[in-house]
Motif scaffolding. Sequence first.
Motif, short mmCIF file in Angstrom:
data_model
loop_
_atom_site.label_atom_id
_atom_site.label_comp_id
_atom_site.label_asym_id
_atom_site.label_seq_id
_atom_site.Cartn_x
_atom_site.Cartn_y
_atom_site.Cartn_z
N TYR A 255 -13.62 -101.86 78.25
CA TYR A 255 -13.28 -102.23 79.62
C TYR A 255 -14.42 -103.06 80.20
O TYR A 255 -15.59 -102.81 79.92
N LEU B 60 -8.98 -95.78 83.44
CA LEU B 60 -9.50 -96.19 82.15
C LEU B 60 -9.07 -95.19 81.10
O LEU B 60 -9.36 -94.00 81.21
N ASN C 243 -8.88 -104.48 80.58
CA ASN C 243 -8.85 -103.43 79.56
C ASN C 243 -9.25 -103.99 78.19
O ASN C 243 -9.42 -105.21 78.04
#
Length: 138
Positions: free
Chosen positions: A55, A104, A83
Amino acid sequence: RMGIVLCYDSLFPEPTRIMALKGAELIVIPFGASTTEHSIWDQLMVARAFENGCYVAPCNAIGNHSMPDGSPFNLGGKSLIANPYGAIIAQGGTDDEEIVTGDLDLQEVEDVRRKYFMFRDRRPDTYDILSLPSEDVT
């Protein structure tokens, strides 16, 4: 694990790669970019996320500011979270301060790194020139 790269240093792929090789799953990048620079910033940040299978969260200020010499500098916002697949999962605007949040999934980091072999297929023996000072490169 998290790494931090400051503004200008994010233009170079090496700092984020080193952090990813050391296990960073999230790289935060505080920066100050004007609204005219955003087309390349978004692309670079997405590339940094995918090429490192992690990320990336660049955080930009917003509004009118002054440079040390007094000249005006308009910071354009658009903080984002990309991402490991290189998709933007959250992005701020350009008009008002806001908090950009996103979920996340650290399993995605593992999945992307296993699927795309960015680290396994590296060839450091072919780019040792990267460790030379710029004046020694011809």
